[in-house]
Scaffold this motif. Structure first.
Motif, short mmCIF file in Angstrom:
data_model
loop_
_atom_site.label_atom_id
_atom_site.label_comp_id
_atom_site.label_asym_id
_atom_site.label_seq_id
_atom_site.Cartn_x
_atom_site.Cartn_y
_atom_site.Cartn_z
N LYS A 169 27.91 36.91 8.51
CA LYS A 169 29.19 36.20 8.41
C LYS A 169 30.33 37.00 9.01
CE LYS A 169 27.71 33.85 4.18
NZ LYS A 169 27.96 33.68 2.73
N HIS A 170 30.18 38.31 9.09
CA HIS A 170 31.26 39.15 9.61
C HIS A 170 31.22 39.10 11.14
CE1 HIS A 170 34.11 42.35 10.12
NE2 HIS A 170 34.19 42.55 8.82
N GLY A 171 32.33 38.70 11.77
CA GLY A 171 32.32 38.46 13.21
C GLY A 171 32.83 39.58 14.08
N ASP A 172 33.29 40.69 13.50
CA ASP A 172 33.85 41.78 14.30
C ASP A 172 32.74 42.79 14.61
OD1 ASP A 172 35.23 43.97 15.35
OD2 ASP A 172 37.04 43.47 14.22
N ILE A 173 32.10 42.62 15.76
CA ILE A 173 30.95 43.45 16.11
C ILE A 173 31.34 44.91 16.25
CG2 ILE A 173 29.17 43.87 17.85
CD1 ILE A 173 29.32 40.86 18.51
N ASP A 174 32.44 45.18 16.97
CA ASP A 174 32.84 46.57 17.20
C ASP A 174 33.16 47.29 15.89
OD1 ASP A 174 32.54 46.25 19.92
OD2 ASP A 174 34.65 45.80 20.28
N LEU A 175 33.89 46.60 15.01
CA LEU A 175 34.27 47.23 13.74
C LEU A 175 33.04 47.51 12.89
CD1 LEU A 175 36.36 48.18 11.69
CD2 LEU A 175 36.55 45.82 10.89
N MET A 176 32.14 46.54 12.78
CA MET A 176 30.96 46.74 11.95
C MET A 176 30.03 47.80 12.53
SD MET A 176 31.63 45.08 9.38
CE MET A 176 30.14 45.61 8.58
N THR A 177 29.95 47.86 13.86
CA THR A 177 29.14 48.92 14.48
C THR A 177 29.71 50.29 14.14
OG1 THR A 177 28.52 47.47 16.32
CG2 THR A 177 28.30 49.84 16.68
N LEU A 178 31.03 50.41 14.21
CA LEU A 178 31.68 51.69 13.89
C LEU A 178 31.49 52.05 12.42
CD1 LEU A 178 33.51 54.05 14.69
CD2 LEU A 178 35.48 52.59 14.19
N VAL A 179 31.71 51.10 11.53
CA VAL A 179 31.61 51.37 10.10
C VAL A 179 30.19 51.76 9.70
CG1 VAL A 179 31.74 50.30 7.81
CG2 VAL A 179 33.59 49.94 9.46
N ILE A 180 29.21 50.97 10.15
CA ILE A 180 27.82 51.25 9.78
C ILE A 180 27.32 52.51 10.47
CG2 ILE A 180 25.46 50.38 9.86
CD1 ILE A 180 26.62 47.55 9.59
N GLY A 181 27.69 52.69 11.74
CA GLY A 181 27.27 53.89 12.46
C GLY A 181 27.84 55.15 11.84
N ALA A 182 29.13 55.14 11.51
CA ALA A 182 29.75 56.32 10.91
C ALA A 182 29.17 56.60 9.53
CB ALA A 182 31.26 56.11 10.81
N SER A 183 28.87 55.54 8.78
CA SER A 183 28.25 55.73 7.46
C SER A 183 26.86 56.32 7.58
CB SER A 183 28.20 54.39 6.72
OG SER A 183 29.49 53.88 6.49
N THR A 184 26.14 55.94 8.63
CA THR A 184 24.81 56.51 8.86
C THR A 184 24.92 58.02 9.09
OG1 THR A 184 24.08 54.44 9.89
CG2 THR A 184 22.74 56.40 10.31
N VAL A 185 25.89 58.41 9.91
CA VAL A 185 26.11 59.84 10.17
C VAL A 185 26.46 60.56 8.87
CG1 VAL A 185 27.56 61.51 11.38
CG2 VAL A 185 26.78 59.45 12.56
N GLY A 186 27.29 59.93 8.04
CA GLY A 186 27.65 60.53 6.76
C GLY A 186 26.44 60.72 5.85
N CYS A 187 25.57 59.72 5.79
CA CYS A 187 24.36 59.83 4.97
C CYS A 187 23.45 60.94 5.48
CB CYS A 187 23.60 58.51 4.98
SG CYS A 187 24.35 57.22 3.97
N ILE A 188 23.33 61.06 6.80
CA ILE A 188 22.51 62.13 7.37
C ILE A 188 23.09 63.48 7.00
CG2 ILE A 188 21.80 63.24 9.53
CD1 ILE A 188 21.58 60.44 10.76
N SER A 189 24.40 63.61 7.13
CA SER A 189 25.06 64.88 6.83
C SER A 189 24.85 65.29 5.38
CB SER A 189 26.55 64.78 7.14
OG SER A 189 27.19 66.02 6.95
N ILE A 190 25.01 64.34 4.46
CA ILE A 190 24.78 64.63 3.04
C ILE A 190 23.31 64.94 2.79
CG2 ILE A 190 24.76 63.62 0.73
CD1 ILE A 190 27.30 62.09 1.52
N GLY A 191 22.42 64.17 3.42
CA GLY A 191 20.99 64.38 3.23
C GLY A 191 20.53 65.75 3.68
N LEU A 192 21.16 66.28 4.73
CA LEU A 192 20.78 67.60 5.22
C LEU A 192 21.18 68.70 4.25
CD1 LEU A 192 21.77 67.18 8.97
CD2 LEU A 192 19.46 67.41 8.06
N GLY A 193 22.06 68.36 3.31
CA GLY A 193 22.48 69.34 2.32
C GLY A 193 21.91 69.09 0.95
N GLU A 194 20.77 68.41 0.88
CA GLU A 194 20.21 68.03 -0.41
C GLU A 194 19.74 69.22 -1.24
OE1 GLU A 194 17.27 65.02 -0.43
OE2 GLU A 194 18.49 63.59 0.66
N ASP A 195 19.62 70.40 -0.61
CA ASP A 195 19.24 71.55 -1.40
C ASP A 195 20.38 71.98 -2.33
OD1 ASP A 195 19.84 74.13 1.10
OD2 ASP A 195 20.71 72.15 0.85
#
Length: 233
Positions: free
Chosen positions: A158-184
């Motif tokens: 339903k969300h029609g802003d492709i650029d915004l959603m790509t940025l939001v989801i992509g940046a969140s993916t990077v954030g999850c990776i960054s946190i995951g790398l510090g799981e120790d």
């Protein structure tokens, strides 16, 4: 360090099957150099890494480097290509089997998070380069935009802003990776019943417009067992 999008490796380098022991040995040495370079570039700025650092990490002679790469810039560009474009192509091979754009997005994100956890140097390199020219123009970002566009066209999202959603989801993916790398180290979000990655993907799909139950289901669909990052190199 020039971060422009690198040329695709030649067929001789990337896809031609080794036909002799010498060719196989050369391929193994190239892989060792690439892995060493990625480990170093994932922790340091490129200008702080020397060719000697790379060859020592690969446990090969200094002169061997020039049998495979013309310069440090050349190996840096090769690592960029394999980290983004080549991995993206391997993920695409799995997505070709899936018709639903929502499941494609869930699968691509989960494969990326899984590989970053399994291959920590690869994950660190993605975090460092995600917002570079190469990171924004290849790898996950354009594929995510493509699948969001497909989902909107099909009425799936339903969300029609492709650029915004790509940025939001992509940046969140990077954030999850960054946190995951510090799981120790202890992180409160990682102590809950659901993993941070699973909750992120559920939320991303809901933000695109999927009902809660469907987003929750797609966030745990079984993934392929093979090691994508190993094949990407």
């Amino acid at each position: 360090m020039n971060k422009s999008k690198p040329d695709r490796p030649s067929k001789d380098e990337s896809s031609a099957p080794p036909t002799s022991r010498g060719a196989k040995r050369k391929k193994r040495t190239r892989l060792k150099l690439l892995n060493s370079a990625m480990a170093l570039f994932s922790r340091k700025d490129a200008q702080d890494v020397t060719i000697n650092d790379i060859t020592e990490g690969a446990d090969v002679g200094f002169g061997t480097f020039y049998n495979h790469f013309e310069s440090k810039d050349a190996i840096y560009e090769a690592v960029l290509f394999y980290a983004f474009d080549s991995f993206g192509e391997v993920v695409d091979a799995h997505l070709d089997r899936i018709n639903d754009p929502a499941e494609k997005i869930s699968t691509a994100l989960r494969l990326t998070l899984r590989e970053a956890k399994l291959k920590k140097d690869w994950g660190r390199f993605l975090v460092r380069e995600a917002f570079s020219e190469m990171g924004l123009s290849s790898g996950l970002a354009p594929r995510l935009a493509r699948d969001i566009d497909e989902g909107i066209s099909q009425g799936r999202f339903k969300h029609g802003d492709i650029d915004l959603m790509t940025l939001v989801i992509g940046a969140s993916t990077v954030g999850c990776i960054s946190i995951g790398l510090g799981e120790d180290s202890t992180h409160p979000q990682l102590e809950e019943d659901k993993t941070l990655g699973q909750r992120f993907i559920e939320h991303a799909l809901k933000t695109l417009g999927l009902p809660d139950d469907e987003a929750n289901r797609l966030a745990i669909v079984p993934l392929p067992d093979d090691d994508l990052s190993e094949r990407a190199f």
